[in-house]
Design a protein around this motif. Structure first.
Motif, PDB file in Angstrom:
ATOM      1  N   THR A 221      -1.193   3.896  -9.533  1.00  0.00           N
ATOM      2  CA  THR A 221      -1.849   4.885 -10.392  1.00  0.00           C
ATOM      3  C   THR A 221      -1.153   5.055 -11.739  1.00  0.00           C
ATOM      4  O   THR A 221      -1.730   5.631 -12.649  1.00  0.00           O
ATOM      5  CB  THR A 221      -1.912   6.247  -9.685  1.00  0.00           C
ATOM      6  OG1 THR A 221      -0.580   6.653  -9.326  1.00  0.00           O
ATOM      7  CG2 THR A 221      -2.767   6.177  -8.428  1.00  0.00           C
ATOM      8  N   ILE A 237      -7.540   1.487 -11.043  1.00  0.00           N
ATOM      9  CA  ILE A 237      -8.411   2.283 -11.906  1.00  0.00           C
ATOM     10  C   ILE A 237      -9.879   1.968 -11.596  1.00  0.00           C
ATOM     11  O   ILE A 237     -10.719   2.869 -11.517  1.00  0.00           O
ATOM     12  CB  ILE A 237      -8.090   2.024 -13.390  1.00  0.00           C
ATOM     13  CG1 ILE A 237      -6.661   2.450 -13.711  1.00  0.00           C
ATOM     14  CG2 ILE A 237      -9.064   2.773 -14.299  1.00  0.00           C
ATOM     15  CD1 ILE A 237      -6.165   2.010 -15.070  1.00  0.00           C
ATOM     16  N   LEU A 240     -11.022   3.570  -8.319  1.00  0.00           N
ATOM     17  CA  LEU A 240     -11.102   5.026  -8.390  1.00  0.00           C
ATOM     18  C   LEU A 240     -12.260   5.504  -9.260  1.00  0.00           C
ATOM     19  O   LEU A 240     -12.382   6.699  -9.534  1.00  0.00           O
ATOM     20  CB  LEU A 240      -9.784   5.611  -8.905  1.00  0.00           C
ATOM     21  CG  LEU A 240      -8.588   5.476  -7.952  1.00  0.00           C
ATOM     22  CD1 LEU A 240      -7.328   6.052  -8.583  1.00  0.00           C
ATOM     23  CD2 LEU A 240      -8.864   6.172  -6.625  1.00  0.00           C
ATOM     24  N   GLU A 242     -13.320   4.253 -12.505  1.00  0.00           N
ATOM     25  CA  GLU A 242     -13.257   4.172 -13.964  1.00  0.00           C
ATOM     26  C   GLU A 242     -13.560   2.763 -14.475  1.00  0.00           C
ATOM     27  O   GLU A 242     -13.156   2.403 -15.583  1.00  0.00           O
ATOM     28  CB  GLU A 242     -11.867   4.616 -14.439  1.00  0.00           C
ATOM     29  CG  GLU A 242     -11.549   6.078 -14.185  1.00  0.00           C
ATOM     30  CD  GLU A 242     -12.391   7.012 -15.035  1.00  0.00           C
ATOM     31  OE1 GLU A 242     -12.729   6.627 -16.161  1.00  0.00           O
ATOM     32  OE2 GLU A 242     -12.716   8.106 -14.562  1.00  0.00           O
ATOM     33  N   HIS A 301      -5.538   4.622 -19.569  1.00  0.00           N
ATOM     34  CA  HIS A 301      -6.620   5.017 -18.659  1.00  0.00           C
ATOM     35  C   HIS A 301      -6.062   5.424 -17.286  1.00  0.00           C
ATOM     36  O   HIS A 301      -6.801   5.432 -16.308  1.00  0.00           O
ATOM     37  CB  HIS A 301      -7.621   3.881 -18.483  1.00  0.00           C
ATOM     38  CG  HIS A 301      -8.664   3.828 -19.562  1.00  0.00           C
ATOM     39  ND1 HIS A 301      -9.695   4.734 -19.654  1.00  0.00           N
ATOM     40  CD2 HIS A 301      -8.825   2.967 -20.601  1.00  0.00           C
ATOM     41  CE1 HIS A 301     -10.449   4.436 -20.699  1.00  0.00           C
ATOM     42  NE2 HIS A 301      -9.944   3.371 -21.301  1.00  0.00           N
ATOM     43  N   PRO A 303      -5.174   6.984 -13.892  1.00  0.00           N
ATOM     44  CA  PRO A 303      -5.849   8.034 -13.131  1.00  0.00           C
ATOM     45  C   PRO A 303      -4.955   9.226 -12.824  1.00  0.00           C
ATOM     46  O   PRO A 303      -5.415  10.215 -12.257  1.00  0.00           O
ATOM     47  CB  PRO A 303      -6.262   7.312 -11.838  1.00  0.00           C
ATOM     48  CG  PRO A 303      -5.321   6.179 -11.716  1.00  0.00           C
ATOM     49  CD  PRO A 303      -4.966   5.760 -13.110  1.00  0.00           C
TER      50      PRO A 303
END
Length: 388
Positions: A221, A237, A240, A242, A301, A303
């Protein structure tokens, strides 16, 4: 969010008190003190990790980090009417670092030991003289919550104080010595906040860079500081939710480009496709600039956004045409984290300063002292250092 950063007697930062915003851009000519400001913030982060004394040792010891000029620069010295020379010191030499935020403030004071046990060889080891945590925009006696003076730590308990420790070593921060969620919850809050600060300083992109190597796949992460887990972070990412945001960031910088992650016997490999290519390129084949930009996409980016993310010269190895896209990526990240950008790339700076909530900190050096350009005494936020 940090609202004020204060530094005293650290290299060229004789006395610097800086207001902060959600997105902060630190600029200035070479030698103006940008790196010193960045390193001072990293030292603050080390207090919560238990490594601040070691970090000072790696810089050559406390004495080498002290402001090398006179304790005070008189107006006549500043105007060049008299020579700059030292005078008798009015206060002991001290390196002070601190910040205030929307919830709590924290400050630490380093000095040299007054006396050591007979036979000790650590006469130059820095000693923590005081630490304070408070509530509010600046320190006052009424809003002090936790205080460390020498070997003793005490916390406010209603209208009185209770002692948390009495024999803490001078080379240990109170964050590494006391963790009492019942009597001093503020210490845990501040410590955990500082520990979640994230620094990215010059991703490697050479032929042997860790980001070019296949790595064992595990959920990631937070991209590591050296980028060795780029493929795992990218896939995390995507899984999850995105994936579209990552794709949009890639397309913004490389129109028509796409990134995919391939599983090769349990090891993850990043592949980059672009119009005109008959096959995707693996991370080992990418140019320095392309690989570094993909690292920034994965980092920004995340998370798990931190309370503070500090980017030191993110424009390194990037083509100038990529800098507007990088600025948009950074502005997007600042909606989830407070962001610092230290840069001397005029195109990136201009693109960031065009954002509505960008706070620009332009540093300049006068008589070897770093100052914020255009900042007068009345422009500085209110600030008080703790006593020893």
């Amino acid at each position: 969010m940090l609202t004020t950063l204060a530094i005293a007697n650290y290299r060229s930062l004789r006395s610097l008190i800086v207001p902060l915003g959600r997105l902060n851009v630190v600029t200035g000519a070479n030698g103006s003190g940008k790196s010193n400001l960045y390193r001072a913030l990293r030292l603050l982060a080390e207090t919560a990790q238990g490594g601040v004394v070691g970090a000072l040792a790696r810089e050559g010891g406390l004495s080498s980090t002290f402001w090398a000029g006179p304790e005070e620069l008189s107006r006549r010295m500043q105007r060049g009417e008299v020579a700059i020379e030292g005078t008798a010191r009015g206060e002991p030499k001290a390196l002070r670092l601190g910040f205030s935020g929307t919830d709590f403030g924290y400050a630490i004071d380093f000095g040299l030991p007054n006396q050591l046990p007979a036979g000790s060889m650590f006469s130059l080891d820095p000693e923590i003289k005081s630490e304070v945590i408070w509530a509010g925009p600046f320190l006052r006696s009424a809003n002090m919550l936790v205080e460390r003076r020498g070997p003793m730590i005490r916390a406010r308990a209603g209208k009185s104080w209770q002692v948390l420790a009495q024999h803490i070593s001078g080379f240990e921060s109170m964050f590494t010595h006391v963790a009492d969620a019942q009597r001093a919850p503020e210490m845990l809050d501040v410590r955990d906040t500082i520990r979640r600060w994230r620094f990215y300083d010059h991703f490697r992109s050479d032929a042997d860079a860790p980001a070019r190597m296949a790595q064992l796949g595990t959920r990631t992460t937070v991209l590591s500081h050296d980028g060795h887990d780029l493929a795992a972070a990218w896939q995390t990412i995507c899984e999850l939710g995105e994936r579209e945001a990552l794709g949009a960031s890639v397309d913004d910088a490389f129109p028509g480009g796409q990134v995919g992650i391939v599983d090769s016997d349990g090891r993850l490999v990043l592949e980059f496709s672009q119009p005109g290519l008959l096959r995707p390129l693996r991370s080992a084949e990418l140019s320095d600039g392309t690989l570094r930009y993909l690292l920034w996409i994965a980092a920004l980016h995340t998370p798990r956004p931190p309370p503070l993310m500090v980017l030191n010269e993110p424009e390194t190895s990037l083509h100038p045409d990529l800098l507007p896209a990088l600025a948009r990526l950074i502005v997007h990240a600042s909606s989830r984290s407070q962001v610092w950008v230290v840069s001397h790339a005029s195109r990136l700076i201009a693109a960031l300063e065009a954002a509505d909530d960008c706070h620009s900190i332009h540093l300049e050096k006068t008589l070897s002292e770093t100052k914020v350009a255009g900042q007068g005494m009345l422009d500085e936020p209110a600030w008080h250092w703790p006593g020893r």
